[in-house]
Design an enzyme around this catalytic site. Structure first.
Site, short mmCIF file in Angstrom:
data_model
loop_
_atom_site.label_atom_id
_atom_site.label_comp_id
_atom_site.label_asym_id
_atom_site.label_seq_id
_atom_site.Cartn_x
_atom_site.Cartn_y
_atom_site.Cartn_z
CD GLU A 53 -2.39 1.42 2.72
OE1 GLU A 53 -3.42 2.09 2.82
OE2 GLU A 53 -1.82 0.88 3.68
CE LYS B 182 20.97 -12.23 -8.18
NZ LYS B 182 21.26 -11.07 -9.03
N GLY C 75 21.12 0.96 -7.43
CA GLY C 75 20.29 1.74 -6.52
C GLY C 75 18.94 1.15 -6.23
#
Length: 649
Positions: free
Chosen positions: A316, A413, A454
């Site tokens: 939320e 991955k 980041g």
């Protein structure tokens, strides 16, 4: 003594400071007049004639009145700008004209050339004294950082003026790569070659280098940082040119150099037709919209005018923050794009169906996933439910709703995974490949890439926090490497790759060269003006190493690989975009996939992690676990079984 006198002047109230200025200006004008007479007549004798001074006595009140009207005494000397020179020149011009007129009207023995000489001398003295006092007052009582400004262009000069008016930094020299600027003096500071930076640091005892090159490309900034990052100084920079032009930031707003600015490559300009193909005028849905990639996809999507953008997010708070950000942007642009923030899980087929059917979704960017390797290793069942069965739910409902394009955000991955997270993303790819084989009309594609700089959970924010806490900076292994890409570049390439899809495509983004995480940690430490050193897991420094912040190697975590790959097979084919490749990977037919998913689901229902690992390894995923089961529920179950044996149950 001088310091005490200066502090005494600074302690006076505003009225007394202005009185001191007026007295000083009277003295300066008297000296300038006397010097002009002596220079013109080459003798001190005329100064004994009282009629000579009558001219100045009448001129002084006129001059002071002019200075007051020009706001000469409203400026605070320590913050006075170079524009004050213009005011000084205008004021002295009026004073010289007054001197000439008074001398002529009263028929005084003042040669007509004296007002000209007087004007030149008074301008130099009145302006020069103020600039000197600005320097003295501006530095008194401050513990300032001496800084070298890298970049002597317009931004560098503006930065120097801003710093001169501030209280934290003292510019001592410019450095610039342009040979035509080297050796020049700008506002009293010499411009030097970058080759002299180390000598300048010693000469001026500077402790900060400020990069004033907002429009420099990432490769240029990388080259500059290679020069300076190992020097014992803190490196900071001004905001980027886009923020300066838009007014969101000022030149004087300094920030630490972001490692993201240095690792990423110069982006390839996007192809407008590819960016808009699946977006313009369409109803677009982004799952995981509040995440690092999802939120950037949304920012770029609204640039290409969709009819409706559906933000699908389980968190939320993340959804609220993104919705507010995008609405503010749309309001500033006057755009009428419809934003639909929906809270929901991709594992909820009823809600997914309602969203796709009622809004008429045409394009889906599926970025919702549990992506942190250690967390999924500790929560295997939920990782598989979300990443595999959540994708299956979306795929099935997309087909039912007649979605035109479905783009899965995958990961490097997924290639020969040693962890469940990577294996789950490879299974998600298999789900999309099987759907594409059914030729339902929905074009399915997958875009595979490595780490983004980041993002939440990225090593870079964690390293920064560890440096700020004084260390140690923890790295799992000295040889571990990863691919990195900036979030904006990754999102831009995902959108373009999806537009090139024909069905079942596995796109691989060109990530450049892999980066050693240990090197990354060292760079982050050095960017803070500190020196890294290395220790073992016990925290003891390795032989002969000293420094400010320790880099400690902790060992590989469960499921973690030393290096990642982007291709399962050996071959990839270029597309017409230089940074997007396409690969042909093994897939499962729809029936075989359904059987596999049924078996996985039954194992998930009973939390049988061992069976799940066997099923995943037997599928065409390349999954080869290299560590024991780390699932927390499984471990707790085993621990309790051991306890029961010990007590004889």
């Amino acid at each position: 003594m001088i310091e005490r006198m200066t502090l005494g002047l600074l302690g006076l109230d505003r009225g007394r400071k202005r009185l001191v200025q007026v007295i000083a200006d009277i003295a300066i004008m008297m000296v300038s007049f006397a010097a002009a007479m002596v220079l013109r007549l080459e003798s001190f004798a005329p100064l004994a004639d009282p009629s000579i001074w009558l001219a100045l006595a009448v001129t002084l009140p006129i001059s002071l009145y002019t200075f007051i009207r020009l706001g000469f005494y409203r400026a605070v000397i320590r913050y006075i700008s170079l524009r004050a020179a213009q005011t000084v020149a205008i004021g002295v011009l009026f004073s010289a004209v007054a001197l000439f007129l008074v001398s002529q009207l009263l028929n005084l023995p003042v040669p007509r050339s004296v007002p000209v000489i007087y004007a030149l001398l008074a301008t130099c003295l009145l302006g020069g004294i103020r600039m000197v006092m600005r320097r003295v007052f501006g530095r008194t009582g401050r513990d300032q950082h001496k800084v070298i400004i890298y970049g002597a262009g317009a931004s560098g000069r503006q930065l120097q003026r801003s710093l001169d008016e501030g209280e934290e930094y003292t510019p001592v020299a410019f450095v610039d790569d342009a040979p035509e600027l080297q050796g020049a003096d700008i506002s009293g500071l010499r411009v030097h070659s970058p080759d002299h930076i180390e000598a300048l640091l010693t000469l001026y005892r500077a402790d900060v280098i400020l990069l004033a090159m907002p429009s420099a490309s990432r490769s240029q900034r990388q080259a500059i940082m290679t020069r300076v990052e190992k020097l014992p100084v803190r490196v900071q920079t001004i905001p980027g040119v886009a923020d300066l032009v838009s007014g969101r930031a000022r030149v004087s707003e300094l920030r630490d150099v972001a490692i993201e600015d240095l690792l990423g490559r110069d982006p390839v300009p996007p192809e407008p037709e590819l960016m808009a193909a699946n977006i313009r005028g369409k109803v677009v849905m982004v799952t995981g919209a509040g995440g690092s990639i999802g939120s950037e996809l949304c920012r770029q999507i609204i640039d290409h005018e969709p009819q409706t953008l559906i933000l699908w997010e389980l968190s939320e708070l993340a959804l609220y923050s993104l919705d507010m950000e995008l609405r503010e942007q749309l309001e500033l642009r006057g755009s009428n794009i419809r934003l639909v923030p929906l809270i929901g899980s991709v594992q909820n087929p009823g809600r997914v169906e309602a969203a796709m059917q009622r809004f008429g979704v045409q394009t889906v960017y599926h970025a919702a996933a549990y992506k942190h390797v250690p967390m999924v290793e500790h929560n295997v069942v939920e990782g598989l439910r979300n990443n595999v069965f959540g994708t299956k739910t979306l795929v099935d409902q997309a087909i039912a709703a007649g979605v035109e394009a479905f783009i899965l955000i995958s990961t490097d991955k997924a290639v020969r995974p040693t962890n469940v997270m990577g294996a789950s993303k490879r299974l998600a790819e298999l789900v999309c490949q099987a759907a594409a084989a059914r030729n339902t009309g929905t074009v399915f594609s997958m875009v595979r890439f490595g780490n983004v700089l980041g993002s939440s959970g990225s090593v870079i924010p964690r390293f920064r926090a560890q440096v700020e806490a004084g260390g140690p900076v923890t790295v799992t292994h000295p040889e571990i490497t990863r691919y990195f890409m900036t979030i904006p570049e990754a999102a831009q390439l995902v959108i373009q790759a999806g537009a090139m899809a024909k069905g079942g495509d596995v796109f691989v983004l060109d990530m450049g060269e892999p980066i050693r995480i240990a090197d990354l940690a060292e760079r982050i430490v050095r960017l803070c003006g500190l020196e890294p050193y290395h220790t073992g897991p016990d925290g003891v420094a390795l032989q002969g190493e000293t420094g400010d912040v320790a880099i400690t190697y902790t060992g590989l975590r469960p499921g973690e690989k030393l290096y990642e790959e982007l291709l399962i097979g050996e071959a990839s084919q270029p597309t017409h975009h230089p940074r997007i490749l396409t690969a042909t990977e093994q897939s499962l037919g729809p029936d075989a996939l359904e059987t596999l998913l049924d078996n996985l689901l039954s194992a998930c229902k009973v939390q049988d992690v061992a069976r799940l690992r066997k099923l995943i390894a037997a599928a065409p995923t390349g999954y080869r676990p290299d560590s024991a089961i780390a699932d927390l529920l499984w471990e707790e179950s085993g621990r309790q079984a051991e306890l029961r044996l010990e007590v004889g149950e």
